[in-house]
Motif scaffolding. Structure first.
Motif, PDB file in Angstrom:
ATOM      1  N   ALA A   1      33.159  -6.232 -11.586  1.00  0.00           N
ATOM      2  CA  ALA A   1      31.855  -6.550 -12.174  1.00  0.00           C
ATOM      3  C   ALA A   1      31.560  -8.045 -12.071  1.00  0.00           C
ATOM      4  CB  ALA A   1      31.820  -6.092 -13.628  1.00  0.00           C
ATOM      5  N   ALA A   2      32.563  -8.880 -12.320  1.00  0.00           N
ATOM      6  CA  ALA A   2      32.369 -10.330 -12.218  1.00  0.00           C
ATOM      7  C   ALA A   2      32.049 -10.733 -10.783  1.00  0.00           C
ATOM      8  CB  ALA A   2      33.617 -11.049 -12.715  1.00  0.00           C
ATOM      9  N   ALA A   3      32.716 -10.097  -9.830  1.00  0.00           N
ATOM     10  CA  ALA A   3      32.464 -10.405  -8.423  1.00  0.00           C
ATOM     11  C   ALA A   3      31.060  -9.995  -8.007  1.00  0.00           C
ATOM     12  CB  ALA A   3      33.506  -9.719  -7.548  1.00  0.00           C
ATOM     13  N   VAL A   4      30.612  -8.838  -8.487  1.00  0.00           N
ATOM     14  CA  VAL A   4      29.246  -8.391  -8.186  1.00  0.00           C
ATOM     15  C   VAL A   4      28.237  -9.377  -8.766  1.00  0.00           C
ATOM     16  CG1 VAL A   4      27.527  -6.614  -8.722  1.00  0.00           C
ATOM     17  CG2 VAL A   4      29.805  -5.948  -7.937  1.00  0.00           C
ATOM     18  N   ALA A   5      28.463  -9.820 -10.006  1.00  0.00           N
ATOM     19  CA  ALA A   5      27.546 -10.761 -10.643  1.00  0.00           C
ATOM     20  C   ALA A   5      27.489 -12.081  -9.895  1.00  0.00           C
ATOM     21  CB  ALA A   5      27.963 -10.986 -12.096  1.00  0.00           C
TER      22      ALA A   5
ATOM     23  N   ALA B   1      23.323  -6.607  -2.194  1.00  0.00           N
ATOM     24  CA  ALA B   1      22.015  -5.976  -2.353  1.00  0.00           C
ATOM     25  C   ALA B   1      22.085  -4.671  -3.131  1.00  0.00           C
ATOM     26  CB  ALA B   1      21.394  -5.741  -0.973  1.00  0.00           C
ATOM     27  N   ARG B   2      23.215  -3.995  -3.102  1.00  0.00           N
ATOM     28  CA  ARG B   2      23.311  -2.658  -3.701  1.00  0.00           C
ATOM     29  C   ARG B   2      24.769  -2.348  -3.996  1.00  0.00           C
ATOM     30  NH1 ARG B   2      20.691   1.561  -6.323  1.00  0.00           N
ATOM     31  NH2 ARG B   2      20.775   3.532  -5.191  1.00  0.00           N
ATOM     32  N   VAL B   3      25.038  -1.631  -5.075  1.00  0.00           N
ATOM     33  CA  VAL B   3      26.383  -1.168  -5.402  1.00  0.00           C
ATOM     34  C   VAL B   3      26.322   0.318  -5.722  1.00  0.00           C
ATOM     35  CG1 VAL B   3      28.347  -1.347  -6.989  1.00  0.00           C
ATOM     36  CG2 VAL B   3      27.100  -3.413  -6.311  1.00  0.00           C
ATOM     37  N   VAL B   4      27.204   1.096  -5.124  1.00  0.00           N
ATOM     38  CA  VAL B   4      27.359   2.514  -5.464  1.00  0.00           C
ATOM     39  C   VAL B   4      28.776   2.710  -5.967  1.00  0.00           C
ATOM     40  CG1 VAL B   4      27.405   4.880  -4.603  1.00  0.00           C
ATOM     41  CG2 VAL B   4      25.607   3.317  -3.849  1.00  0.00           C
ATOM     42  N   ILE B   5      28.885   3.239  -7.172  1.00  0.00           N
ATOM     43  CA  ILE B   5      30.168   3.458  -7.833  1.00  0.00           C
ATOM     44  C   ILE B   5      30.456   4.954  -7.860  1.00  0.00           C
ATOM     45  CG2 ILE B   5      31.416   3.253 -10.031  1.00  0.00           C
ATOM     46  CD1 ILE B   5      29.402   0.947 -10.704  1.00  0.00           C
ATOM     47  N   SER B   6      31.682   5.343  -7.566  1.00  0.00           N
ATOM     48  CA  SER B   6      32.121   6.720  -7.807  1.00  0.00           C
ATOM     49  C   SER B   6      33.014   6.731  -9.031  1.00  0.00           C
ATOM     50  CB  SER B   6      32.888   7.287  -6.611  1.00  0.00           C
ATOM     51  OG  SER B   6      33.459   8.550  -6.953  1.00  0.00           O
TER      52      SER B   6
ATOM     53  N   VAL C   1      28.541  -3.836 -13.995  1.00  0.00           N
ATOM     54  CA  VAL C   1      27.641  -3.878 -12.840  1.00  0.00           C
ATOM     55  C   VAL C   1      26.186  -3.790 -13.308  1.00  0.00           C
ATOM     56  CG1 VAL C   1      26.921  -2.647 -10.755  1.00  0.00           C
ATOM     57  CG2 VAL C   1      29.356  -3.006 -11.216  1.00  0.00           C
ATOM     58  N   ALA C   2      25.914  -2.919 -14.283  1.00  0.00           N
ATOM     59  CA  ALA C   2      24.556  -2.812 -14.808  1.00  0.00           C
ATOM     60  C   ALA C   2      24.085  -4.143 -15.390  1.00  0.00           C
ATOM     61  CB  ALA C   2      24.486  -1.717 -15.861  1.00  0.00           C
ATOM     62  N   ALA C   3      24.974  -4.835 -16.106  1.00  0.00           N
ATOM     63  CA  ALA C   3      24.606  -6.109 -16.729  1.00  0.00           C
ATOM     64  C   ALA C   3      24.331  -7.197 -15.705  1.00  0.00           C
ATOM     65  CB  ALA C   3      25.716  -6.559 -17.681  1.00  0.00           C
TER      66      ALA C   3
ATOM     67  N   GLY D   1      22.489  -7.010 -13.163  1.00  0.00           N
ATOM     68  CA  GLY D   1      21.126  -6.923 -12.656  1.00  0.00           C
ATOM     69  C   GLY D   1      21.027  -6.510 -11.207  1.00  0.00           C
ATOM     70  N   VAL D   2      22.175  -6.281 -10.547  1.00  0.00           N
ATOM     71  CA  VAL D   2      22.188  -5.828  -9.152  1.00  0.00           C
ATOM     72  C   VAL D   2      21.809  -4.348  -9.104  1.00  0.00           C
ATOM     73  CG1 VAL D   2      23.722  -5.346  -7.197  1.00  0.00           C
ATOM     74  CG2 VAL D   2      23.846  -7.552  -8.371  1.00  0.00           C
ATOM     75  N   SER D   3      21.071  -3.945  -8.093  1.00  0.00           N
ATOM     76  CA  SER D   3      20.716  -2.551  -7.914  1.00  0.00           C
ATOM     77  C   SER D   3      21.986  -1.707  -7.781  1.00  0.00           C
ATOM     78  CB  SER D   3      19.847  -2.390  -6.664  1.00  0.00           C
ATOM     79  OG  SER D   3      19.641  -1.028  -6.361  1.00  0.00           O
ATOM     80  N   TYR D   4      22.063  -0.618  -8.556  1.00  0.00           N
ATOM     81  CA  TYR D   4      23.289   0.190  -8.502  1.00  0.00           C
ATOM     82  C   TYR D   4      22.976   1.654  -8.790  1.00  0.00           C
ATOM     83  CZ  TYR D   4      23.510   1.067 -13.521  1.00  0.00           C
ATOM     84  OH  TYR D   4      23.235   1.528 -14.788  1.00  0.00           O
ATOM     85  N   ALA D   5      23.907   2.506  -8.418  1.00  0.00           N
ATOM     86  CA  ALA D   5      23.876   3.919  -8.782  1.00  0.00           C
ATOM     87  C   ALA D   5      25.313   4.374  -8.982  1.00  0.00           C
ATOM     88  CB  ALA D   5      23.197   4.761  -7.709  1.00  0.00           C
ATOM     89  N   VAL D   6      25.486   5.426  -9.774  1.00  0.00           N
ATOM     90  CA  VAL D   6      26.808   5.956 -10.097  1.00  0.00           C
ATOM     91  C   VAL D   6      26.880   7.410  -9.643  1.00  0.00           C
ATOM     92  CG1 VAL D   6      28.459   6.479 -11.922  1.00  0.00           C
ATOM     93  CG2 VAL D   6      27.002   4.435 -12.100  1.00  0.00           C
ATOM     94  N   LEU D   7      27.814   7.703  -8.753  1.00  0.00           N
ATOM     95  CA  LEU D   7      28.071   9.087  -8.354  1.00  0.00           C
ATOM     96  C   LEU D   7      29.086   9.698  -9.312  1.00  0.00           C
ATOM     97  CD1 LEU D   7      28.204   8.863  -4.472  1.00  0.00           C
ATOM     98  CD2 LEU D   7      26.710  10.349  -5.818  1.00  0.00           C
TER      99      LEU D   7
END
Length: 290
Positions: A84-88, A93-98, A129-131, A133-139
């Motif tokens: 999460a820190a690395a994403v922040a 541009a986008r993160v997809v988490i499983s 990841v949600a915090a 602000g990066v575009s994301y979705a969770v599978l």
């Protein structure tokens, strides 16, 4: 710009890598074993224990596919925080988490308090990841069909005509393959308009006898289903996975048994949102050449 894939030589990451490569997308694998990658695949070494290394891997990425590896609970919590820190910091541009089948939400069971809290590490990863602000979705898969390929399971189905698993005979499950998760991940990486949790799996859900029927049709013989206890299953897989991992798996199935079913909610499923119908059990077996 490239798509960064965690676990690119593993059960979940490798099919995502393959799906993106087949679509002609640029990919970069995060792996500790680049020798197992398809020839010519760019790779980067980044340790889950280092937010700095992860941020360097994510910098400038079109998207990141990530799932938490199996590890001790405290390590998984730390890995989630580092990702999460690395994403922040890197802001791909986008993160997809499983969720890898872990409980990501506490489902409402019979209108009461859920007996199944969210997996702490998965919850921390999603919240972090949600915090950002990066575009994301969770599978959110339920149970992987690949679990049925453990030698004590598929071996007994093939040789004895008995599919043994720690799920009640009439208990419906939205089974899903790693291939289906990969297809959904590849699609979601390019759909920044879709956010939040996207369930993926068979719907209507299927029961143990229906699984056995599919195996029987594939093997050309009668296969019956036999529900065993989670502890019996743990004992079967302990020689393969080790006692601690087997004990954790047994605990998961004891938890699942407290639920009325283990089915996805179809309204926000990958089939509904992305038009990706999951493979049937028989089609999955055929695709793998089992």
């Amino acid at each position: 710009m490239s798509y960064v894939i965690h676990g690119a030589t593993g059960a979940q990451g490798a099919p995502v890598l393959a799906a993106l490569r087949a679509a002609g997308k640029p990919v970069t694998a995060v792996t500790r074993d680049p020798g197992k990658l398809p020839e010519g695949t760019p790779a980067v070494a980044a340790d889950y224990a280092s937010a700095e290394e992860l941020a360097r891997a994510y910098e400038g990425a079109d998207g990141v596919f990530v799932h938490l590896p199996l590890a001790a609970p405290d390590d998984r919590l730390a890995y989630a925080a580092h990702i999460a820190a690395a994403v922040a910091e890197a802001r791909p541009a986008r993160v997809v988490i499983s969720t890898s089948g872990s409980f990501a939400d506490a489902p409402d069971v019979a209108g009461g308090t859920s007996p199944v809290p969210a997996d702490p590490a998965v919850a921390r990863l999603i919240e972090g990841v949600a915090a950002s602000g990066v575009s994301y979705a969770v599978l959110a898969p339920k149970l992987f069909l690949e679990n049925l390929l453990l030698p004590p399971v598929v071996g007994a189905a093939r040789e004895e005509g008995v599919l043994r698993y720690p799920i009640g005979t009439d208990f419906p499950v939205s089974w899903v393959s790693h291939l289906d998760v990969a297809d959904a991940a590849a699609a979601l990486l390019e759909r920044p308009d879709l956010t939040g949790t996207v369930p993926v799996g068979q719907y209507p859900p299927v029961t143990g006898p229906q699984l056995a029927e599919a195996f029987g049709a594939r093997f050309g013989r009668g296969v019956t289903y036999e529900a065993i206890t989670p502890d019996e299953f743990g004992a079967l897989i302990a020689p393969l996975l080790g006692e601690p991992t087997a004990a954790g798996v047994a605990a998961l199935y004891r938890t699942i048994a407290t639920l009325p079913d283990h089915a996805i909610t179809p309204a926000r499923s990958a089939e509904t949102l992305l038009g990706l119908a999951p493979r049937t059990t028989g089609a999955w077996l055929a695709d793998l050449g089992i």
